[in-house]
Design an enzyme around this catalytic site. Structure first.
Site, PDB file in Angstrom:
ATOM      1  CB  SER A 168      -7.491   4.088  -4.164  1.00  0.00           C
ATOM      2  OG  SER A 168      -8.561   4.225  -3.481  1.00  0.00           O
TER       3      SER A 168
ATOM      4  CB  CYS B 128     -12.502  12.134   3.297  1.00  0.00           C
ATOM      5  SG  CYS B 128     -12.172  12.212   1.505  1.00  0.00           S
TER       6      CYS B 128
ATOM      7  CB  SER C   6     -13.204   6.517  -2.075  1.00  0.00           C
ATOM      8  OG  SER C   6     -11.751   5.754  -2.041  1.00  0.00           O
ATOM      9  CG  LEU C   7     -20.047   5.331  -4.290  1.00  0.00           C
ATOM     10  CD1 LEU C   7     -19.894   6.644  -5.284  1.00  0.00           C
ATOM     11  CD2 LEU C   7     -20.599   4.276  -4.991  1.00  0.00           C
TER      12      LEU C   7
ATOM     13  N   GLY D   6      -2.739  10.226   0.971  1.00  0.00           N
ATOM     14  CA  GLY D   6      -2.730  11.115  -0.140  1.00  0.00           C
ATOM     15  C   GLY D   6      -3.721  10.562  -1.284  1.00  0.00           C
ATOM     16  CD  GLU D   7      -7.448  11.056  -5.234  1.00  0.00           C
ATOM     17  OE1 GLU D   7      -8.055  10.680  -4.177  1.00  0.00           O
ATOM     18  OE2 GLU D   7      -7.163  10.890  -6.424  1.00  0.00           O
TER      19      GLU D   7
ATOM     20  CG  ASN E 204      -9.406   0.547  10.012  1.00  0.00           C
ATOM     21  OD1 ASN E 204      -9.686  -0.404  10.552  1.00  0.00           O
ATOM     22  ND2 ASN E 204      -9.056   0.540   8.802  1.00  0.00           N
TER      23      ASN E 204
ATOM     24  CB  CYS F 198      -4.850  14.020   1.481  1.00  0.00           C
ATOM     25  SG  CYS F 198      -6.105  14.074   0.358  1.00  0.00           S
TER      26      CYS F 198
ATOM     27  CB  CYS G 269      -1.000  -0.023   1.118  1.00  0.00           C
ATOM     28  SG  CYS G 269      -2.118   1.339   1.343  1.00  0.00           S
TER      29      CYS G 269
HETATM   30  N1  SAH Z   1      -7.110   9.214  -1.649  1.00  0.00           N
HETATM   31  C1  SAH Z   1      -7.499   8.065  -2.273  1.00  0.00           C
HETATM   32  C2  SAH Z   1      -6.778   6.630  -1.683  1.00  0.00           C
HETATM   33  C3  SAH Z   1      -6.009   6.606  -0.112  1.00  0.00           C
HETATM   34  S1  SAH Z   1      -7.353   6.345   0.965  1.00  0.00           S
HETATM   35  C4  SAH Z   1      -8.971   7.712  -1.877  1.00  0.00           C
HETATM   36  O1  SAH Z   1      -9.518   8.400  -1.112  1.00  0.00           O
HETATM   37  O2  SAH Z   1      -9.612   6.608  -2.456  1.00  0.00           O
HETATM   38  C5  SAH Z   1      -7.680   4.517   0.765  1.00  0.00           C
HETATM   39  C6  SAH Z   1      -8.866   4.060   1.229  1.00  0.00           C
HETATM   40  O3  SAH Z   1      -9.092   4.132   2.761  1.00  0.00           O
HETATM   41  C7  SAH Z   1     -10.113   5.095   0.599  1.00  0.00           C
HETATM   42  O4  SAH Z   1     -11.180   4.174   0.069  1.00  0.00           O
HETATM   43  C8  SAH Z   1     -10.232   5.824   1.841  1.00  0.00           C
HETATM   44  O5  SAH Z   1     -11.733   6.120   1.930  1.00  0.00           O
HETATM   45  C9  SAH Z   1     -10.315   4.578   2.966  1.00  0.00           C
HETATM   46  N2  SAH Z   1     -10.195   5.411   4.125  1.00  0.00           N
HETATM   47  C10 SAH Z   1      -9.846   6.479   4.577  1.00  0.00           C
HETATM   48  N3  SAH Z   1     -10.175   6.468   6.239  1.00  0.00           N
HETATM   49  C11 SAH Z   1     -10.493   5.599   6.555  1.00  0.00           C
HETATM   50  C12 SAH Z   1     -10.704   4.918   7.765  1.00  0.00           C
HETATM   51  N4  SAH Z   1     -10.469   5.818   8.952  1.00  0.00           N
HETATM   52  N5  SAH Z   1     -11.233   3.808   7.924  1.00  0.00           N
HETATM   53  C13 SAH Z   1     -11.342   3.095   6.996  1.00  0.00           C
HETATM   54  N6  SAH Z   1     -11.075   3.437   5.536  1.00  0.00           N
HETATM   55  C14 SAH Z   1     -10.681   4.607   5.384  1.00  0.00           C
HETATM   56 FE1  SF4 Z   2      -7.706  12.112   0.945  1.00  0.00          FE
HETATM   57 FE2  SF4 Z   2      -8.282   9.858   0.426  1.00  0.00          FE
HETATM   58 FE3  SF4 Z   2      -8.141  10.564   2.925  1.00  0.00          FE
HETATM   59 FE4  SF4 Z   2     -10.080  11.538   1.277  1.00  0.00          FE
HETATM   60  S1  SF4 Z   2      -9.755   9.230   1.940  1.00  0.00           S
HETATM   61  S2  SF4 Z   2      -8.937  12.777   2.713  1.00  0.00           S
HETATM   62  S3  SF4 Z   2      -9.034  11.589  -0.598  1.00  0.00           S
HETATM   63  S4  SF4 Z   2      -6.663  10.259   1.566  1.00  0.00           S
END
Ligand code: SAH
Ligand code: SF4
Length: 388
Positions: free
Chosen positions: A223, A115, A245-246, A191-192, A322, A111, A104
Site C-alpha cells: 500500500s 498524512c 491511498s487516494l 510507515g510508507e 479510525n 513515517c 498487516c
Molecule cells: N503508508 C502506506 C501504508 C500504511 S497506511 C499508505 O499510506 O498507503 C494503510 C492505510 O491506512 C492507508 O490507506 C492509510 O491512508 C490508512 N489510514 C491511515 N490512518 C488512518 C486512520 N486514522 N483511519 C483509517 N485509515 C487510516
Molecule cells: Fe505515512 Fe501512510 Fe500514514 Fe500517510 S497514511 S502518514 S503515508 S503511514
C-alpha cells in the site's frame, strides 16, 4: 560480529554460504529451516552436519525483533508490539477471516509523509526497518499462531513417498503444504513501504520464495500513498498487488490530506497506476479512501471520484476513519459511507467498506502505535518508546 540471517534473501544467503566455505546450495536448506520451520536455533537443524552447525553458531544468528506485548481482540484480531532497539516499538496485526489470515506488516518506525488523518504520520519519521525486522514480523506471526485454530500445524505430507511418511519431525522443512496461519500479507502497518524500498523488496522476495513463505504475488499487497518513481521501480523489481491511498477526488483536497500529492499530483499518480497494471498480478488497483466526516465524504466527492478513475481499472476500499487522540477528524456516519458506496457501485466500481477490526486493542488502520502501551512512554516526537 554475528550476521543476522533474517536479513538475507536466497541470493544473499548463498553468498554467505560461499563466504564461510560452504556450497551455495546449503542456502536452500537454511532458508527452509529458518522461514518454513521457524527454527531460530542452529542446533535444531537436524540434517545439517555438526561441523556446519557449529560454524553457523559461531558466525551468525537468527534474530527477529523481540516481542514486548501480545494482545488479542474480541474479534480474534491479534496485535504484537515488537521492540526494534533503541527503545522503539513497531506493531504487527493479524486479522483472521474464514478463508484467509491477513498479516498487516510495518515497514518504518514512524513515517515522514505526514498524512493529516494518520496517527503514524503525526509521529514523524524515526527510521527504516531492516529486512530482519520486516520479515521477522511474518516469521514471528506464523510461529506464534502455529497450532491455533487458524494455523493447524501440519495437514499433509505431500510429495513424500509413503514409506517415509511420518519420519520427519513436525517442524522439518521437508514437510510441504504445512497450513500456515498467515495466507496474505498487506504492507499497511506503520510507515510508507516504498520509502524503504530496498529492504521492503528484499522482504517481499522472501515472502514469495517457495523455500521461505511461498505466497503468491496476488496475496501480497503493497500500500502506498503514491510515491510515483518508486511505484515504477516496484513494477520492474517485484510486481505484487498494489493498493494506492487516494483519499480525495481532486488535488486541492488531496494536497491537504496527503501532502506528498504536492510532489506527485493525482494525474501523475493515475498514470503510474496504468503503467503498474501492465505488470501487476491483478488486473486492477485497489484505491483506499478514508471516510472523514464533512471532509471528503459528500455525494459530490463520490461523483467526482467516479469521473476521476473512469479510465483506471480499479476497486475501492472505503475505510471508516479510525480516531486517535487530538486527530481533529470524525468518522463519517454509516449512512454517509453507504450513500458514498452506492454512488461508486452504481457507476460500476466494485466497492467494499472495510470492517473495523480490533479497534478495542487499537489495532485498526492508522491507529498503530497511536496509543502508548502501559510499559511505554513517548518521546518528544511521539515515537513509542519501550521502557527497559
Ligand atoms: N503508508 C502506506 C501504508 C500504511 S497506511 C499508505 O499510506 O498507503 C494503510 C492505510 O491506512 C492507508 O490507506 C492509510 O491512508 C490508512 N489510514 C491511515 N490512518 C488512518 C486512520 N486514522 N483511519 C483509517 N485509515 C487510516
Ligand atoms: Fe505515512 Fe501512510 Fe500514514 Fe500517510 S497514511 S502518514 S503515508 S503511514
Amino acid at each position: 560480529m554475528s550476521v543476522n540471517l533474517l536479513d538475507f534473501d536466497a541470493n544473499a544467503l548463498a553468498g554467505f554460504c560461499v563466504e564461510i566455505g560452504e556450497k551455495p546450495f546449503r542456502a536452500r536448506q537454511l532458508l527452509r529451516w529458518i522461514h518454513r520451520s521457524g527454527e531460530a536455533d542452529f542446533a535444531g537443524m537436524s540434517d545439517l552436519a555438526k561441523g556446519l552447525r557449529d560454524k553457523l553458531s559461531a558466525t551468525a544468528v537468527i534474530e527477529p525483533p523481540q516481542v514486548i506485548s501480545d494482545h488479542a481482540a474480541a474479534d480474534g484480531t491479534r496485535k504484537w508490539l515488537l521492540s526494534v532497539g533503541a527503545g522503539n516499538g513497531i506493531e504487527t496485526v493479524f486479522i483472521p477471516e474464514t478463508s484467509r489470515g491477513t498479516l498487516c506488516v510495518s515497514s518504518q518506525v514512524g513515517c515522514a509523509l505526514a498524512c493529516t488523518f494518520c496517527s503514524t504520520g503525526r509521529q514523524g519519521f524515526n527510521r527504516n526497518l531492516t529486512v530482519a525486522e520486516i520479515i521477522g514480523q511474518l516469521w514471528w506471526a506464523n510461529k506464534a499462531l502455529a497450532g491455533t485454530s487458524n494455523g493447524e500445524p501440519i495437514v499433509e505430507l505431500e510429495g513424500i513417498p509413503d514409506g517415509q511418511k511420518g519420519v520427519y519431525p513436525p517442524n522439518h522443512p521437508n514437510i510441504q503444504n504445512r497450513s500456515r496461519a498467515v495466507t496474505n500479507v498487506v504492507m499497511m502497518g506503520m510507515g510508507e513501504p516504498l520509502a524503504n524500498f530496498e529492504n521492503v523488496v528484499t522482504a517481499l522476495d522472501l515472502m514469495l520464495d517457495d523455500n521461505a513463505y511461498g505466497l503468491s504475488r496476488r496475496r501480497v499487497t503493497v500500500s502506498t500513498s503514491g510515491l510515483v518513481p518508486a511505484m515504477d521501480r516496484l513494477r520492474e523489481r517485484c510486481p505484487v498487488a498494489l493498493a494506492v491511498s487516494l483519499h480525495a477526488p481532486n488535488d486541492v483536497l488531496r494536497d491537504e490530506l496527503v501532502p506528498i500529492n504536492k510532489k506527485y499530483p493525482i494525474k501523475e499518480l493515475l498514470a503510474a497506476c496504468q503503467r503498474y497494471l501492465q505488470s501487476a498480478p491483478r488486473d486492477f488497483i485497489t484505491f483506499e479512501y478514508v471516510m472523514l466526516d464533512g471532509v471528503n465524504d459528500s455525494l459530490g466527492h463520490a461523483h467526482e471520484l467516479v469521473q476521476l478513475v473512469r479510465d483506471t481499472p480499479c476497486k475501492f476500499n472505503l475505510i471508516p476513519f479510525n480516531p486517535f487522540p487530538n486527530s481533529g477528524y470524525r468518522r463519517s456516519s454509516p449512512e454517509a459511507v453507504r450513500r458514498f458506496r452506492d454512488v461508486l457501485m452504481e457507476a460500476g466500481l466494485v466497492t467494499t467498506v472495510r470492517k473495523t477490526r480490533g479497534d478495542d486493542i487499537a489495532a485498526a488502520c492508522g491507529q498503530l502505535a497511536g496509543k502508548v502501551h502501559d510499559k511505554t512512554r513517548r518521546t518528544s516526537r511521539g515515537i513509542v518508546e519501550v521502557a527497559r
